[in-house]
Design a protein around this motif. Structure first.
Motif, mmCIF file in Angstrom:
data_model
loop_
_atom_site.group_PDB
_atom_site.id
_atom_site.type_symbol
_atom_site.label_atom_id
_atom_site.label_comp_id
_atom_site.label_asym_id
_atom_site.label_seq_id
_atom_site.Cartn_x
_atom_site.Cartn_y
_atom_site.Cartn_z
ATOM 1 N N VAL A 238 121.947 39.479 147.075
ATOM 2 C CA VAL A 238 120.304 40.121 147.150
ATOM 3 C C VAL A 238 120.959 41.198 146.316
ATOM 4 O O VAL A 238 122.133 42.561 146.842
ATOM 5 N N GLU A 239 120.864 42.186 145.045
ATOM 6 C CA GLU A 239 120.358 43.415 144.424
ATOM 7 C C GLU A 239 119.044 43.700 144.049
ATOM 8 O O GLU A 239 118.843 43.775 143.261
ATOM 9 N N VAL A 242 116.218 41.424 144.624
ATOM 10 C CA VAL A 242 116.344 39.696 143.331
ATOM 11 C C VAL A 242 117.333 39.657 143.777
ATOM 12 O O VAL A 242 118.488 39.817 144.505
ATOM 13 N N LEU A 243 116.703 37.896 144.173
ATOM 14 C CA LEU A 243 118.046 37.319 144.918
ATOM 15 C C LEU A 243 118.933 36.133 143.281
ATOM 16 O O LEU A 243 117.721 35.438 142.696
ATOM 17 N N GLN A 244 119.740 36.549 142.861
ATOM 18 C CA GLN A 244 120.868 35.976 142.008
ATOM 19 C C GLN A 244 121.596 34.636 142.551
ATOM 20 O O GLN A 244 122.322 35.253 143.904
ATOM 21 N N ASP A 246 124.262 31.780 141.687
ATOM 22 C CA ASP A 246 125.167 31.726 140.576
ATOM 23 C C ASP A 246 125.497 30.489 140.684
ATOM 24 O O ASP A 246 125.718 29.512 141.254
ATOM 25 N N ALA A 279 111.893 36.197 137.120
ATOM 26 C CA ALA A 279 112.292 35.289 137.525
ATOM 27 C C ALA A 279 112.778 34.605 135.430
ATOM 28 O O ALA A 279 111.882 35.125 135.302
ATOM 29 N N GLN A 280 113.930 34.489 136.300
ATOM 30 C CA GLN A 280 114.118 34.229 135.094
ATOM 31 C C GLN A 280 116.041 33.173 135.076
ATOM 32 O O GLN A 280 116.556 33.579 135.852
ATOM 33 N N SER A 294 122.735 31.440 136.017
ATOM 34 C CA SER A 294 122.316 32.314 137.096
ATOM 35 C C SER A 294 120.798 32.466 137.270
ATOM 36 O O SER A 294 119.968 31.947 135.565
ATOM 37 N N ARG A 296 117.816 33.959 138.525
ATOM 38 C CA ARG A 296 116.802 35.481 139.706
ATOM 39 C C ARG A 296 115.889 35.772 139.213
ATOM 40 O O ARG A 296 114.879 35.602 138.693
ATOM 41 N N TYR A 299 113.670 38.156 145.499
ATOM 42 C CA TYR A 299 113.569 37.557 147.486
ATOM 43 C C TYR A 299 113.180 37.586 148.759
ATOM 44 O O TYR A 299 111.916 38.613 148.599
#
Length: 309
Positions: A238-239, A242-244, A246, A279-280, A294, A296, A299
């Motif tokens: 999380v950054e 934004v939750l990512q 992978d 989101a993407q 990935s 994204r 979050y």
């Protein structure tokens, strides 16, 4: 004249035989689809009663226990497929007839994803059942482990087939662990797995089946074509809210110019419907080789999900 009549008689007999074979084939197809449709509609309780009766019949001196077990396993697989397919069809029909333009777009995408969720991919399911059947004779403990993994996978998958919208990342991880355990049993040393998802992220909202589709793609297009196999790494971070998530593999890589398959296309569409431009899905080719997929999205931990999920 005699030869002509004989030829005509032979032609008539051959045509009659072909018509009979065609009628038998048509009847067999009709019976098969009626059976498939019956499985799609019958209640689980009634189906279980049929299974119990078959098992009891198999215990009699004239019973066919192996055939009864084979029928139960086959009908279980078909029930999962047929029931999910019927639900997806009904969802799609409901979307087309009752939603307005914006709502219809959302419902149609959800119906597409429901169809993907409902598949419990036939080749995977039947190959797993076949593998269990082989291992019963050669390695019963391994057969029991794979059987338990399949139960765990279906237990995690079936409730999500009936769920609309998003689930949690923790539930997706549970389902993926069971799926990957089965794939490791099938691929052996050709598949290594690593999952690194912090505990506090397991309750995060995450679209149902999205992680599963990315993992299936990594195995099918990345690792299975590679003779030596490889590994799959699942990570989450999380950054800035934004939750990512992978999914990385060190397989043969992907063609940057190739269009998305059905699974990835539906993932992109669903992310667009649920989150808009927030989101993407990003596909990358790491310098070390393979593919990184990935997802994204915002979050959003589920405060009611508990610490585990």
């Amino acid at each position: 004249m005699a030869k002509s009549r004989l030829a005509q008689s032979s032609y008539a007999n051959a045509k009659g035989l072909l018509d009979l074979i065609r009628e038998i084939g048509d009847t067999a197809v009709t019976i098969w689809w009626r059976f498939f449709d019956w499985l799609a509609q019958v209640e689980w309780r009634k189906l279980i009663i049929v299974w119990v009766l078959l098992l009891l019949l198999g215990l009699t001196p004239f019973g066919l226990s192996k055939q009864a077990v084979a029928f139960i396993m086959l009908s279980l697989g078909l029930k999962v497929l047929a029931g999910g397919k019927r639900k997806a069809e009904l969802d799609a029909l409901h979307a087309h007839h009752q939603a307005d333009e914006e709502s219809m777009e959302r419902r149609v995408v959800e119906a597409r994803m429901a169809a993907l969720q409902a598949q419990v991919e036939p080749h995977f399911l039947f190959n797993t059942l076949a593998l269990i059947g082989q291992l019963i004779e050669t390695d019963p403990p391994q057969a029991a482990r794979i059987h338990q993994n399949l139960i765990d996978y279906l237990r995690a998958t079936l409730p999500q087939m009936r769920a609309a919208g998003a689930g949690t990342l923790g539930r997706q991880i549970d389902m993926s662990r069971a799926y990957l355990a089965i794939m490791q049993a099938r691929m052996g040393a050709r598949l290594a797995v690593s999952i690194d998802v912090p505990q506090e992220m397991l309750s995060a909202t995450f679209p149902v089946m999205t992680l599963q589709i990315l993992i299936e793609n990594a195995i099918k297009h990345g690792l299975e074509p590679k003779i030596a196999g490889g590994r799959i790494d699942i990570r989450a971070s999380v950054e800035q809210d934004v939750l990512q998530v992978d999914v990385l593999d060190d397989g043969v890589g992907f063609n940057l110019h190739a269009p998305d398959g059905i699974g990835l296309a539906n993932v992109r569409e669903r992310l667009r419907i649920l989150y808009g431009n927030r989101a993407q899905l990003v596909l990358e080719a790491p310098l070390t080789g393979g593919t990184r997929a990935s997802v994204r999205l915002p979050y959003a931990p589920d405060i009611f999900a508990g610490a585990a999920k």
